[in-house]
Design a protein around this motif. Sequence first.
Motif, PDB file in Angstrom:
ATOM      1  N   THR A  20      -1.650   5.262   7.790  1.00  8.61           N
ATOM      2  CA  THR A  20      -2.488   6.469   7.704  1.00  8.61           C
ATOM      3  C   THR A  20      -2.650   7.101   9.078  1.00  8.61           C
ATOM      4  O   THR A  20      -2.659   8.330   9.225  1.00  8.61           O
ATOM      5  CB  THR A  20      -3.871   6.129   7.106  1.00  8.61           C
ATOM      6  OG1 THR A  20      -3.687   5.196   6.054  1.00  8.61           O
ATOM      7  CG2 THR A  20      -4.556   7.369   6.573  1.00  8.61           C
ATOM      8  N   LEU A  41       2.717   9.712  -4.848  1.00  7.83           N
ATOM      9  CA  LEU A  41       4.170   9.770  -4.611  1.00  7.83           C
ATOM     10  C   LEU A  41       4.902  10.692  -5.585  1.00  7.83           C
ATOM     11  O   LEU A  41       6.090  10.966  -5.404  1.00  7.83           O
ATOM     12  CB  LEU A  41       4.763   8.351  -4.636  1.00  7.83           C
ATOM     13  CG  LEU A  41       4.201   7.393  -3.573  1.00  7.83           C
ATOM     14  CD1 LEU A  41       4.929   6.057  -3.600  1.00  7.83           C
ATOM     15  CD2 LEU A  41       4.263   7.975  -2.163  1.00  7.83           C
ATOM     16  N   GLU A  75       0.847  -1.198   0.000  1.00 10.15           N
ATOM     17  CA  GLU A  75       0.000   0.000   0.000  1.00 10.15           C
ATOM     18  C   GLU A  75       0.877   1.241   0.000  1.00 10.15           C
ATOM     19  O   GLU A  75       1.904   1.242   0.686  1.00 10.15           O
ATOM     20  CB  GLU A  75      -0.845   0.022   1.267  1.00 10.15           C
ATOM     21  CG  GLU A  75      -2.167  -0.669   1.124  1.00 10.15           C
ATOM     22  CD  GLU A  75      -3.225   0.055   1.945  1.00 10.15           C
ATOM     23  OE1 GLU A  75      -3.180   1.297   2.022  1.00 10.15           O
ATOM     24  OE2 GLU A  75      -4.062  -0.615   2.504  1.00 10.15           O
ATOM     25  N   PRO A  76       0.502   2.316  -0.677  1.00 12.32           N
ATOM     26  CA  PRO A  76      -0.633   2.347  -1.589  1.00 12.32           C
ATOM     27  C   PRO A  76      -0.295   1.558  -2.854  1.00 12.32           C
ATOM     28  O   PRO A  76       0.868   1.490  -3.230  1.00 12.32           O
ATOM     29  CB  PRO A  76      -0.793   3.835  -1.901  1.00 12.32           C
ATOM     30  CG  PRO A  76       0.577   4.411  -1.722  1.00 12.32           C
ATOM     31  CD  PRO A  76       1.202   3.611  -0.627  1.00 12.32           C
ATOM     32  N   ARG A 105       2.689  -2.152   4.545  1.00 12.00           N
ATOM     33  CA  ARG A 105       1.920  -0.972   4.996  1.00 12.00           C
ATOM     34  C   ARG A 105       0.422  -1.233   4.895  1.00 12.00           C
ATOM     35  O   ARG A 105      -0.056  -1.844   3.948  1.00 12.00           O
ATOM     36  CB  ARG A 105       2.232   0.308   4.219  1.00 12.00           C
ATOM     37  CG  ARG A 105       3.648   0.784   4.357  1.00 12.00           C
ATOM     38  CD  ARG A 105       3.777   2.209   3.835  1.00 12.00           C
ATOM     39  NE  ARG A 105       5.136   2.677   3.965  1.00 12.00           N
ATOM     40  CZ  ARG A 105       5.660   3.133   5.106  1.00 12.00           C
ATOM     41  NH1 ARG A 105       4.925   3.193   6.191  1.00 12.00           N
ATOM     42  NH2 ARG A 105       6.904   3.541   5.162  1.00 12.00           N
ATOM     43  N   PHE A 106      -0.313  -0.728   5.876  1.00 17.76           N
ATOM     44  CA  PHE A 106      -1.782  -0.776   5.847  1.00 17.76           C
ATOM     45  C   PHE A 106      -2.263   0.420   6.649  1.00 17.76           C
ATOM     46  O   PHE A 106      -1.579   1.447   6.709  1.00 17.76           O
ATOM     47  CB  PHE A 106      -2.264  -2.119   6.419  1.00 17.76           C
ATOM     48  CG  PHE A 106      -3.700  -2.448   6.122  1.00 17.76           C
ATOM     49  CD1 PHE A 106      -4.171  -2.491   4.811  1.00 17.76           C
ATOM     50  CD2 PHE A 106      -4.603  -2.716   7.154  1.00 17.76           C
ATOM     51  CE1 PHE A 106      -5.505  -2.795   4.544  1.00 17.76           C
ATOM     52  CE2 PHE A 106      -5.927  -3.027   6.895  1.00 17.76           C
ATOM     53  CZ  PHE A 106      -6.383  -3.069   5.596  1.00 17.76           C
ATOM     54  N   TYR A 112       1.044   8.701   9.633  1.00 18.36           N
ATOM     55  CA  TYR A 112       1.471   9.758   8.697  1.00 18.36           C
ATOM     56  C   TYR A 112       0.429  10.884   8.600  1.00 18.36           C
ATOM     57  O   TYR A 112       0.777  12.050   8.681  1.00 18.36           O
ATOM     58  CB  TYR A 112       1.714   9.183   7.289  1.00 18.36           C
ATOM     59  CG  TYR A 112       3.027   8.443   7.123  1.00 18.36           C
ATOM     60  CD1 TYR A 112       3.177   7.139   7.586  1.00 18.36           C
ATOM     61  CD2 TYR A 112       4.113   9.025   6.486  1.00 18.36           C
ATOM     62  CE1 TYR A 112       4.366   6.447   7.427  1.00 18.36           C
ATOM     63  CE2 TYR A 112       5.315   8.332   6.313  1.00 18.36           C
ATOM     64  CZ  TYR A 112       5.426   7.050   6.782  1.00 18.36           C
ATOM     65  OH  TYR A 112       6.612   6.368   6.622  1.00 18.36           O
TER      66      TYR A 112
END
Length: 206
Positions: free
Chosen positions: A102, A55, A40-41, A97-98, A105
Amino acid sequence: MDNGLFITFEGIDGCGKSTQIKLLTGYLDEKGRDYLLVREPGGTVIGEKIRSILLDKENYEMSPAAELLLFEAARAQIVEEKIRPAVEAGKVVICDRFYDSTFAYQGVARDLGEDVVISLNDIATSGLAPDITFLLDLSVKDAFARRQGRGEADDRMELLGLEFQEKVRNGYLKAADKFGRIKVVDACRTPEEIFADIKAAVEERF
Ligand code: TYD
């Protein structure tokens, strides 16, 4: 049929997730366990398009709220298209990442609000939560040194600098206090030492 297991990896940029994920997939290959590895993403056709918007360094004018919603949009797609079906089919799903990314960050480092992010995470996943999350915890200084060693160009998020990464790290540690499924792993050790902890925790779930 095996029970599905949903594992996520988290940490600041340069924390060593990729190395640990490689070690874990190698271990699953040896055991003959079917797995799905996604990131992710991204991870879907729609999600990869969203990833390139997120990005791209040229998109410096992106508003923090737009950023938050794009990460959530990519997540909604991958959960529906890939993660939920695989977990339901009894696979091990590893996600690089999951939604704790969020939380750390956007919720904490961007200061968009922890509760707002928790609600959006819930919408994006329809309540699907990881069974176990490894937070590779490392000082910002050490993580930065690792990133420099790789010699890759910084993306839009990495360009936010060390002070931002410090806030992200604090956000992750806050998440770990809040959510019992997050296992904090000291990432300031050799890859083998770190993986020994990860392997033990995964084996416990099998
Ligand atoms: P990526 O190149 O995948 O970084 P890494 O290899 O460190 O995982 O880039 C993803 C970037 O997006 C990374 O800086 C973390 C950030 N991010 C968020 O800010 N929020 C999120 O919800 C997610 C999933 C990632």
